[in-house]
Design an enzyme around this catalytic site. Structure first.
Site, PDB file in Angstrom:
ATOM      1  N   HIS A 204       0.812  -1.230   0.000  1.00 43.09           N
ATOM      2  CA  HIS A 204       0.000   0.000   0.000  1.00 43.09           C
ATOM      3  C   HIS A 204       0.836   1.267   0.000  1.00 43.09           C
ATOM      4  CE1 HIS A 204       1.097   0.039   4.228  1.00 43.09           C
ATOM      5  NE2 HIS A 204       0.757   1.297   4.239  1.00 43.09           N
TER       6      HIS A 204
HETATM    7  C1  UD1 Z   1      -2.294   5.417   5.952  1.00 44.44           C
HETATM    8  C2  UD1 Z   1      -1.014   5.866   6.648  1.00 44.44           C
HETATM    9  C3  UD1 Z   1       0.047   4.775   6.532  1.00 44.44           C
HETATM   10  C4  UD1 Z   1      -0.477   3.453   7.017  1.00 44.44           C
HETATM   11  C5  UD1 Z   1      -1.749   3.117   6.240  1.00 44.44           C
HETATM   12  C6  UD1 Z   1      -2.353   1.798   6.648  1.00 44.44           C
HETATM   13  C7  UD1 Z   1      -0.619   8.298   6.568  1.00 44.44           C
HETATM   14  C8  UD1 Z   1       0.223   9.357   5.978  1.00 44.44           C
HETATM   15  N1  UD1 Z   1      -0.475   7.075   6.045  1.00 44.44           N
HETATM   16  O1  UD1 Z   1      -2.012   5.297   4.576  1.00 44.44           O
HETATM   17  O2  UD1 Z   1       1.162   5.136   7.306  1.00 44.44           O
HETATM   18  O3  UD1 Z   1       0.488   2.466   6.817  1.00 44.44           O
HETATM   19  O4  UD1 Z   1      -2.694   4.167   6.484  1.00 44.44           O
HETATM   20  O5  UD1 Z   1      -3.478   1.531   5.910  1.00 44.44           O
HETATM   21  O6  UD1 Z   1      -1.375   8.567   7.482  1.00 44.44           O
HETATM   22  N2  UD1 Z   1      -9.166   4.730   1.555  1.00 44.44           N
HETATM   23  C9  UD1 Z   1     -10.406   4.137   1.461  1.00 44.44           C
HETATM   24  N3  UD1 Z   1     -11.027   3.793   2.633  1.00 44.44           N
HETATM   25  C10 UD1 Z   1     -10.483   3.990   3.851  1.00 44.44           C
HETATM   26  C11 UD1 Z   1      -9.225   4.610   3.928  1.00 44.44           C
HETATM   27  C12 UD1 Z   1      -8.572   4.974   2.768  1.00 44.44           C
HETATM   28  O7  UD1 Z   1     -10.934   3.918   0.389  1.00 44.44           O
HETATM   29  O8  UD1 Z   1     -11.110   3.634   4.862  1.00 44.44           O
HETATM   30  C13 UD1 Z   1      -8.451   5.082   0.310  1.00 44.44           C
HETATM   31  C14 UD1 Z   1      -8.766   6.465  -0.132  1.00 44.44           C
HETATM   32  O9  UD1 Z   1      -8.884   6.449  -1.506  1.00 44.44           O
HETATM   33  C15 UD1 Z   1      -7.523   7.255   0.205  1.00 44.44           C
HETATM   34  C16 UD1 Z   1      -6.431   6.184   0.136  1.00 44.44           C
HETATM   35  O10 UD1 Z   1      -7.075   4.966   0.510  1.00 44.44           O
HETATM   36  O11 UD1 Z   1      -7.299   8.310  -0.677  1.00 44.44           O
HETATM   37  C17 UD1 Z   1      -5.315   6.471   1.087  1.00 44.44           C
HETATM   38  O12 UD1 Z   1      -5.798   6.672   2.412  1.00 44.44           O
HETATM   39  P1  UD1 Z   1      -4.960   7.572   3.452  1.00 44.44           P
HETATM   40  O13 UD1 Z   1      -5.609   7.584   4.776  1.00 44.44           O
HETATM   41  O14 UD1 Z   1      -4.629   8.874   2.841  1.00 44.44           O
HETATM   42  O15 UD1 Z   1      -3.562   6.829   3.544  1.00 44.44           O
HETATM   43  P2  UD1 Z   1      -3.187   5.282   3.495  1.00 44.44           P
HETATM   44  O16 UD1 Z   1      -2.569   5.006   2.179  1.00 44.44           O
HETATM   45  O17 UD1 Z   1      -4.300   4.409   3.948  1.00 44.44           O
END
Ligand code: UD1
Length: 364
Positions: A204
């Site tokens: 991820h």
């Molecule tokens: C975040 C953390 C990362 C951790 C990871 C575990 C930061 C900077 N990064 O990254 O350190 O290892 O979580 O998962 O805080 N999304 C969904 N549903 C959700 C959550 C996210 O669809 O419930 C999608 C969204 O499109 C979003 C993307 O995942 O844009 C990224 O989510 P985000 O919270 O920005 O960061 P992660 O990549 O999940």
């Protein structure tokens, strides 16, 4: 005295669950905030159910956005909360945007911050988590560390040693207390694989999945691994989006599925022949379980997993993965040893320290 515990994203839940539950069992007056950085049922709600965490008292529902907008939204909501409720201590965990946002707000309001999993450093500032870790540590009063390298990093950065508390690993507390239930589920059965005869994959990290070329190379490496072992691949939403908008295809023995609940993932991990990942926490969980782990990164903020445990950093483009797979399949991988204080009692140690803080607070 009010203690405010903050969570936001999936990796926070397994770290904070035992800390919150220990506080509740010791009768601390605590308020529990979930920022909603992760919001999908499978990225959030299911963990609360399985880890038997209390319902959050407050849910901000900030959701996904750019780093600046997501962080700003959490800060705005958390500031409102802090001004109204006036917590006396804010406890944050790990390195996600919610950790940084809550820590910054609290420290600017002169509320002491306790950081669970402080001091880890990858020394790679292109990782958003590294920036989150550094800033959070530098505004925290209590640094609860999981390994020796973290203590050293903090001292190197000028943090006073009396603020550093080497307590062990709360995520491993959660692992120990849930392993039996996880195995009872036999989570490999729905995938039609047998214990010890499959690989488990997670991907991820933006540096691995956001660029099509990089992800395509990783996919072809995984397809190759699947010639030796079936590969179970629970796909993170970020990665799922990239795969859906590309022409990347996986071999028949790479089994893609939605993100898994904690117990299913733990059960699968503990019976994997190998785990291949770019996660932070999974490097630690595999070390605690004695399962070989190949980390698709150039660095790690968790060096004890490589020095003592079962983890190895691999370059997916070279021959590293192939060589490692041969060692694993011929049972030549190091069994590893448990890092100091990963004994299931880290949360208890944290609460003892918080308890002493409460006592000094009450006598002032
Ligand atoms: C975040 C953390 C990362 C951790 C990871 C575990 C930061 C900077 N990064 O990254 O350190 O290892 O979580 O998962 O805080 N999304 C969904 N549903 C959700 C959550 C996210 O669809 O419930 C999608 C969204 O499109 C979003 C993307 O995942 O844009 C990224 O989510 P985000 O919270 O920005 O960061 P992660 O990549 O999940």
């Amino acid at each position: 005295m009010i203690i405010c515990n903050v969570v936001g994203a999936r990796p926070n839940f397994m770290k904070m669950a035992p800390v919150i539950n220990e506080q509740l069992s010791q009768g601390f007056n605590q308020v529990f905030v979930h920022t909603g950085q992760h919001y999908d049922e499978k990225m959030s709600q299911i963990f609360f159910d399985e880890l038997k965490m209390p319902r959050p008292d407050l849910y901000f529902g900030v959701g996904s956005d750019t780093h600046a907008r997501q962080t700003a939204r959490i800060m705005t909501e958390f500031e409102k909360f802090c001004v109204e409720r006036k917590p006396d201590l804010v406890v944050v965990a790990g390195d996600v945007n919610s950790t940084l946002a809550a820590a910054l707000v609290a420290s600017k309001l002169h509320i002491p911050v306790a950081h669970v999993e402080a001091g880890l450093r990858s020394f790679d500032k292109t990782m958003p988590e590294e920036l989150n870790r550094i800033v959070t540590d530098h505004v925290s009063e209590f640094h609860f560390t999981t390994e020796h390298s973290a203590n050293e990093n903090l001292v190197q950065e000028g943090i006073s040693p009396d603020k550093i508390h080497f307590v062990g690993n709360c995520m491993i507390d959660t692992l120990f207390s849930h392993l039996e239930r996880a195995l009872d589920r036999r989570p490999w059965v729905p995938f039609s694989v047998s214990p010890g005869e499959y690989a488990l994959l997670t991907l991820h990290r933006p540096s691995n999945v956001d660029r099509h070329e990089t992800l395509a190379k990783l996919a072809s490496m995984i397809n190759k691994v699947s010639e030796s072992l079936p590969v179970i691949f629970p796909v993170h939403p970020r990665t799922a989006k990239q795969i859906a908008s590309s022409d990347i295809s996986f071999a028949r023995r790479v089994i893609l599925c939605e993100p898994l609940a904690y117990l299913s993932f733990l059960g699968l991990m503990s019976k994997s022949r190998v785990v291949i990942t770019d996660s932070g926490g999974i490097q630690e969980e595999t070390t605690a379980l004695g399962v070989p782990c190949l980390t698709l990164r150039a660095n790690t903020e968790r060096p004890s997993t490589v020095l003592l445990g079962t983890n190895r950093l691999v370059d997916p483009n070279g021959s590293d993965v192939h060589t490692a797979m041969q060692e694993i399949l011929s049972d030549k991988w190091r069994k590893g040893e448990m890092p100091p204080l990963w004994d299931g009692f880290a949360s208890r140690r944290i609460c003892e320290i918080i308890s002493s803080f409460i006592k000094t607070f009450q006598t002032v």
